[in-house]
Design a protein around this motif. Structure first.
Motif, PDB file in Angstrom:
ATOM      1  N   PHE A 199      48.136  17.741  24.735  1.00  0.00           N
ATOM      2  CA  PHE A 199      47.180  18.420  25.145  1.00  0.00           C
ATOM      3  C   PHE A 199      47.100  19.178  26.640  1.00  0.00           C
ATOM      4  CE2 PHE A 199      45.275  15.714  22.097  1.00  0.00           C
ATOM      5  CZ  PHE A 199      44.864  16.591  21.023  1.00  0.00           C
ATOM      6  N   ASP A 200      48.339  19.106  27.112  1.00  0.00           N
ATOM      7  CA  ASP A 200      48.551  19.664  28.577  1.00  0.00           C
ATOM      8  C   ASP A 200      47.518  18.950  29.515  1.00  0.00           C
ATOM      9  OD1 ASP A 200      49.863  20.786  30.496  1.00  0.00           O
ATOM     10  OD2 ASP A 200      49.037  22.942  30.218  1.00  0.00           O
ATOM     11  N   ALA A 201      47.375  17.790  29.509  1.00  0.00           N
ATOM     12  CA  ALA A 201      46.251  17.237  30.441  1.00  0.00           C
ATOM     13  C   ALA A 201      47.153  16.153  31.402  1.00  0.00           C
ATOM     14  CB  ALA A 201      45.141  16.421  29.555  1.00  0.00           C
ATOM     15  N   GLY A 202      46.398  15.622  32.290  1.00  0.00           N
ATOM     16  CA  GLY A 202      47.097  14.863  33.180  1.00  0.00           C
ATOM     17  C   GLY A 202      46.245  13.543  33.612  1.00  0.00           C
ATOM     18  N   ILE A 203      46.329  13.234  34.576  1.00  0.00           N
ATOM     19  CA  ILE A 203      45.794  11.829  35.044  1.00  0.00           C
ATOM     20  C   ILE A 203      44.156  11.996  35.096  1.00  0.00           C
ATOM     21  CG2 ILE A 203      45.330  10.058  37.208  1.00  0.00           C
ATOM     22  CD1 ILE A 203      48.531  10.934  38.024  1.00  0.00           C
ATOM     23  N   MET A 204      43.282  11.070  34.497  1.00  0.00           N
ATOM     24  CA  MET A 204      42.128  10.974  34.576  1.00  0.00           C
ATOM     25  C   MET A 204      41.551  12.152  33.659  1.00  0.00           C
ATOM     26  SD  MET A 204      39.750   9.617  37.951  1.00  0.00           S
ATOM     27  CE  MET A 204      40.361  11.089  38.833  1.00  0.00           C
ATOM     28  N   ASP A 205      42.198  12.575  32.768  1.00  0.00           N
ATOM     29  CA  ASP A 205      41.714  13.748  31.743  1.00  0.00           C
ATOM     30  C   ASP A 205      41.347  12.954  30.482  1.00  0.00           C
ATOM     31  OD1 ASP A 205      41.883  15.816  33.520  1.00  0.00           O
ATOM     32  OD2 ASP A 205      43.963  16.189  33.131  1.00  0.00           O
ATOM     33  N   LEU A 206      42.334  12.173  29.818  1.00  0.00           N
ATOM     34  CA  LEU A 206      42.178  11.600  28.521  1.00  0.00           C
ATOM     35  C   LEU A 206      41.912  10.008  28.719  1.00  0.00           C
ATOM     36  CD1 LEU A 206      44.738  13.812  26.631  1.00  0.00           C
ATOM     37  CD2 LEU A 206      42.282  14.225  26.965  1.00  0.00           C
ATOM     38  N   PHE A 207      41.366   9.484  27.600  1.00  0.00           N
ATOM     39  CA  PHE A 207      41.029   8.043  27.504  1.00  0.00           C
ATOM     40  C   PHE A 207      41.765   7.731  26.337  1.00  0.00           C
ATOM     41  CE2 PHE A 207      38.920   3.868  26.565  1.00  0.00           C
ATOM     42  CZ  PHE A 207      38.970   3.333  27.604  1.00  0.00           C
ATOM     43  N   VAL A 208      43.015   7.058  26.207  1.00  0.00           N
ATOM     44  CA  VAL A 208      43.764   7.321  25.233  1.00  0.00           C
ATOM     45  C   VAL A 208      44.082   5.670  24.341  1.00  0.00           C
ATOM     46  CG1 VAL A 208      46.013   7.834  24.170  1.00  0.00           C
ATOM     47  CG2 VAL A 208      45.225   9.235  26.011  1.00  0.00           C
TER      48      VAL A 208
END
Ligand SMILES: [Zn+2]
Length: 255
Positions: free
Chosen positions: A89-98
């Protein structure tokens, strides 16, 4: 004098910056977040990832912030090394809770983690992400077709959540071979996890019913990198069916 003024200005500016850093900000709407996820995935597919939010400053912000003010989506996906959620998802730190677990199953531990993601990290979106070539689904498919697999002792209780999905598509597509069934089983397994979540989590049902959370399913193609998004109405249909099921759990909070 001039220097003092400048220093004051710099100090004030950095103070404002820091205090603005962790201010509780309004998160984008669920629909906007889904658009962000789609665009991020398209950049990844096109080889145009921007790798956002991985700078040193982002780590510093993360260390001094409540992730609940930043992370925008909870993602349940597979542990498979070919399915790295942030890259996809071209995301980084603190973007997604996985939550990554073999076969993207939703059993007690995963559901508890999702409840935390939706209820405490306050993400307005939950993505349940299956993927092509999923080994966990293939293994269950083989077992359902009568193959004898020697599995380590803790694997059967992990993948047993996938059995209803495979059994359902086997019955529905009785004309298909074991191999042909795999993509159908992978999609059905996404819906199985949504169903298992709603059955066990009154808290998640309430968040969705109150319009605070939107659930969306997708299948990640390990070859193209593309997420093929599934029917957006399906999670609400599953929720409706679960609400008619007397066996659903009714307790929002632990006793
Ligand atoms: Zn997998």
């Amino acid at each position: 004098m001039k220097l003092t003024k400048m220093l004051l200005f710099v100090l004030l500016f950095s103070f404002l910056n820091i205090s603005a850093g962790d201010k509780k900000t309004e998160k984008p709407s669920a629909d906007k977040i889904i658009e962000m996820l789609k665009k991020g995935n398209q950049r990844f597919v096109d080889g145009k990832s921007t790798f956002p939010n991985i700078e040193i400053s982002r780590r510093e912000l993360a260390a001094n912030s409540d992730q609940g003010n930043y992370a925008y989506a909870t993602v349940l996906s597979c542990s498979d090394s070919r399915v790295p959620a942030e890259f996809i998802f071209d995301a980084g730190i603190m973007d997604l809770f996985v939550i990554r677990v073999a076969g993207n199953v939703a059993d007690t531990d995963e559901i508890g983690t999702i409840e935390y993601g939706l209820g405490h990290v306050n993400t307005p979106v939950l993505v349940v992400l299956g993927h092509s070539g999923c080994g966990a689904v293939k293994a269950v498919n083989a077992v359902v077709h009568g193959e004898k697999l020697q599995l380590e002792s803790n694997i059967p209780p992990l993948v047993d959540n996938i059995i209803p999905a495979v059994s359902a598509v086997k019955e529905k597509h009785s004309d298909l071979s074991q191999n042909e069934l795999v993509p159908y089983a992978i999609e059905q397994n996404v819906w199985q996890s949504v169903n298992d979540l709603f059955m066990k989590s009154a808290a998640s049902r309430k968040l969705v019913e109150d319009g605070k959370v939107k659930v969306i399913g997708g299948i990640y193609d390990i070859a193209s990198g593309k997420v093929n998004w599934l029917d957006e109405n399906k999670p609400m249909e599953i929720l409706k069916a679960v609400n008619d099921n007397p066996q659903r759990s009714m307790n929002i909070y632990a006793e």
